[in-house]
Design a protein around this motif. Sequence first.
Motif, PDB file in Angstrom:
ATOM      1  N   THR A  84       0.830  -1.203   0.000  1.00  0.00           N
ATOM      2  CA  THR A  84       0.000   0.000   0.000  1.00  0.00           C
ATOM      3  C   THR A  84       0.864   1.253   0.000  1.00  0.00           C
ATOM      4  O   THR A  84       0.593   2.224  -0.718  1.00  0.00           O
ATOM      5  CB  THR A  84      -0.931   0.005   1.223  1.00  0.00           C
ATOM      6  OG1 THR A  84      -1.829  -1.116   1.128  1.00  0.00           O
ATOM      7  CG2 THR A  84      -1.739   1.278   1.303  1.00  0.00           C
ATOM      8  N   ALA A  85       1.931   1.236   0.799  1.00  0.00           N
ATOM      9  CA  ALA A  85       2.832   2.389   0.853  1.00  0.00           C
ATOM     10  C   ALA A  85       3.520   2.608  -0.489  1.00  0.00           C
ATOM     11  O   ALA A  85       3.584   3.742  -0.990  1.00  0.00           O
ATOM     12  CB  ALA A  85       3.864   2.189   1.959  1.00  0.00           C
ATOM     13  N   VAL A  86       4.030   1.557  -1.101  1.00  0.00           N
ATOM     14  CA  VAL A  86       4.766   1.681  -2.364  1.00  0.00           C
ATOM     15  C   VAL A  86       3.854   2.169  -3.483  1.00  0.00           C
ATOM     16  O   VAL A  86       4.295   2.897  -4.387  1.00  0.00           O
ATOM     17  CB  VAL A  86       5.435   0.336  -2.720  1.00  0.00           C
ATOM     18  CG1 VAL A  86       6.016   0.349  -4.131  1.00  0.00           C
ATOM     19  CG2 VAL A  86       6.538   0.014  -1.708  1.00  0.00           C
ATOM     20  N   PRO A  96       9.408   5.375 -10.285  1.00  0.00           N
ATOM     21  CA  PRO A  96      10.102   4.809  -9.124  1.00  0.00           C
ATOM     22  C   PRO A  96       9.306   3.701  -8.447  1.00  0.00           C
ATOM     23  O   PRO A  96       9.891   2.804  -7.830  1.00  0.00           O
ATOM     24  CB  PRO A  96      10.313   6.012  -8.197  1.00  0.00           C
ATOM     25  CG  PRO A  96       9.433   7.085  -8.695  1.00  0.00           C
ATOM     26  CD  PRO A  96       9.224   6.844 -10.152  1.00  0.00           C
ATOM     27  N   ARG A  97       7.973   3.726  -8.581  1.00  0.00           N
ATOM     28  CA  ARG A  97       7.172   2.631  -8.011  1.00  0.00           C
ATOM     29  C   ARG A  97       7.523   1.305  -8.677  1.00  0.00           C
ATOM     30  O   ARG A  97       7.666   0.283  -7.994  1.00  0.00           O
ATOM     31  CB  ARG A  97       5.682   2.928  -8.183  1.00  0.00           C
ATOM     32  CG  ARG A  97       4.790   1.822  -7.615  1.00  0.00           C
ATOM     33  CD  ARG A  97       3.337   2.246  -7.618  1.00  0.00           C
ATOM     34  NE  ARG A  97       2.798   2.352  -8.954  1.00  0.00           N
ATOM     35  CZ  ARG A  97       2.061   3.349  -9.406  1.00  0.00           C
ATOM     36  NH1 ARG A  97       1.797   4.400  -8.644  1.00  0.00           N
ATOM     37  NH2 ARG A  97       1.584   3.340 -10.635  1.00  0.00           N
ATOM     38  N   ALA A 143      18.078   4.340 -10.658  1.00  0.00           N
ATOM     39  CA  ALA A 143      18.189   3.564  -9.420  1.00  0.00           C
ATOM     40  C   ALA A 143      18.402   4.472  -8.218  1.00  0.00           C
ATOM     41  O   ALA A 143      17.864   4.222  -7.138  1.00  0.00           O
ATOM     42  CB  ALA A 143      19.326   2.553  -9.536  1.00  0.00           C
ATOM     43  N   VAL A 144      19.196   5.539  -8.389  1.00  0.00           N
ATOM     44  CA  VAL A 144      19.360   6.512  -7.306  1.00  0.00           C
ATOM     45  C   VAL A 144      18.012   7.126  -6.955  1.00  0.00           C
ATOM     46  O   VAL A 144      17.658   7.289  -5.775  1.00  0.00           O
ATOM     47  CB  VAL A 144      20.375   7.601  -7.703  1.00  0.00           C
ATOM     48  CG1 VAL A 144      20.380   8.740  -6.682  1.00  0.00           C
ATOM     49  CG2 VAL A 144      21.766   7.016  -7.821  1.00  0.00           C
ATOM     50  N   LEU A 145      17.234   7.463  -7.972  1.00  0.00           N
ATOM     51  CA  LEU A 145      15.909   8.036  -7.749  1.00  0.00           C
ATOM     52  C   LEU A 145      15.009   7.053  -6.997  1.00  0.00           C
ATOM     53  O   LEU A 145      14.290   7.441  -6.063  1.00  0.00           O
ATOM     54  CB  LEU A 145      15.279   8.408  -9.090  1.00  0.00           C
ATOM     55  CG  LEU A 145      13.855   8.980  -9.043  1.00  0.00           C
ATOM     56  CD1 LEU A 145      13.848  10.318  -8.325  1.00  0.00           C
ATOM     57  CD2 LEU A 145      13.299   9.122 -10.468  1.00  0.00           C
ATOM     58  N   ALA A 146      15.050   5.790  -7.389  1.00  0.00           N
ATOM     59  CA  ALA A 146      14.241   4.780  -6.701  1.00  0.00           C
ATOM     60  C   ALA A 146      14.638   4.664  -5.237  1.00  0.00           C
ATOM     61  O   ALA A 146      13.778   4.597  -4.348  1.00  0.00           O
ATOM     62  CB  ALA A 146      14.393   3.427  -7.393  1.00  0.00           C
ATOM     63  N   ASP A 179      16.084   6.962  -3.369  1.00  0.00           N
ATOM     64  CA  ASP A 179      15.647   8.180  -2.676  1.00  0.00           C
ATOM     65  C   ASP A 179      14.146   8.131  -2.374  1.00  0.00           C
ATOM     66  O   ASP A 179      13.699   8.564  -1.300  1.00  0.00           O
ATOM     67  CB  ASP A 179      15.948   9.413  -3.527  1.00  0.00           C
ATOM     68  CG  ASP A 179      17.443   9.699  -3.634  1.00  0.00           C
ATOM     69  OD1 ASP A 179      18.219   9.100  -2.860  1.00  0.00           O
ATOM     70  OD2 ASP A 179      17.825  10.505  -4.504  1.00  0.00           O
ATOM     71  N   SER A 180      13.370   7.592  -3.304  1.00  0.00           N
ATOM     72  CA  SER A 180      11.924   7.491  -3.108  1.00  0.00           C
ATOM     73  C   SER A 180      11.606   6.557  -1.939  1.00  0.00           C
ATOM     74  O   SER A 180      10.717   6.852  -1.119  1.00  0.00           O
ATOM     75  CB  SER A 180      11.252   6.970  -4.380  1.00  0.00           C
ATOM     76  OG  SER A 180      11.451   7.852  -5.467  1.00  0.00           O
TER      77      SER A 180
END
Length: 355
Positions: free
Chosen positions: A32-34, A41-42, A130-133, A135-136
């Motif tokens: 649910t959070a993701v 990034p999801r 991947a850095v963005l993911a 960080d998310s």
Amino acid sequence: MTSRTGSRTGLQAPPPPVLDRCRALVEPALRTAVRTLHPWPRRMASFSLGWCDADGLPVGPGNSGGKGVRQALAVLGAEAVDAPGDAAVAGAVAVELVHTFSLVHDDIMDGDERRRHQESTWKAFGTGPAVLAGDSLFALAVETLAGAGGESGAEAVRHLSGALRELVHGQADDLLFENRPWTGPQAVDIPAYRAMALRKTGSLLGCAMAVGPVLAGASPLLSGALTEAGRQLGAAFQAVDDLLGIWGDPESTGKPVHNDLRRRKKTLPVLAALASDTTAGRRLALLLDSDAPLDTADAYCAAELVEEAGGRAFTMAEARRHVAAAHDCLDSVPLVPRAVGELRSLSEFLIDRQL
């Protein structure tokens, strides 16, 4: 008996049932959070968690994620102080998000192309994405705890941020170790390695075991004992990971045999072998000091020298020492006996993973 791949013969004990129980409790809230993340990034986060392939297609339940150790520790830590279930789940979700974030970034820093029998996130999507993911995932973890309730939520965020500061400290030391020599006054010694492992791995497991109690307003005495128990389990976990990095079965680890040796990574079995003042240890130092890359034969030779010099036995003894220290922490304060029993069972599983 040791096989040619370095793995031990015999069957591994099955994972304790608590892992499945805690996964069933936590995963719905984690998904649910993701789902609140931006779609790109999801998808990368879902890939990193083992829920889908790189194209976003769902994978079978048998292929998903890791073992869920940290979320289980979070649930059991909360249950050990009789905390409400929502505190246990919120803490476990935040810890699992931070753990996944750290793996995504760790693979980038180490250049590891494989994780859990698939491409690592940066290899599948690129370094920038991947850095963005990562960080998310980190931002979502903080949001999860901050929204979990009042002053306790703020205290839980402080607890998590302190653990992350320690994790970064340990990761920085680990990266700097790569540029230090194998021998001589500037070499990495065992005390320095122990301090790094307590920060890099111990900090997050310590956070996992105490974040639910902190959310529930448990006393500093209880949360402090659980934090230290988790830190000790983290050091034990890292020691066994170091063994798996040399002798682990690729079918279990998802990485090539002797992977850490090929990368000349300074791990505890190697450092212990070098410090052994044995013929095997001196031969190992000469092999590692060479500028030539380790080929398959060299890596097998290095693994044999590490074992002959006592590095493997030393590291397993170190893991058991840390587990014993964790048990002492659990016994030092009044906790719910059933949860303590499950924590003991889980800690034994952590150090008996198949080698």
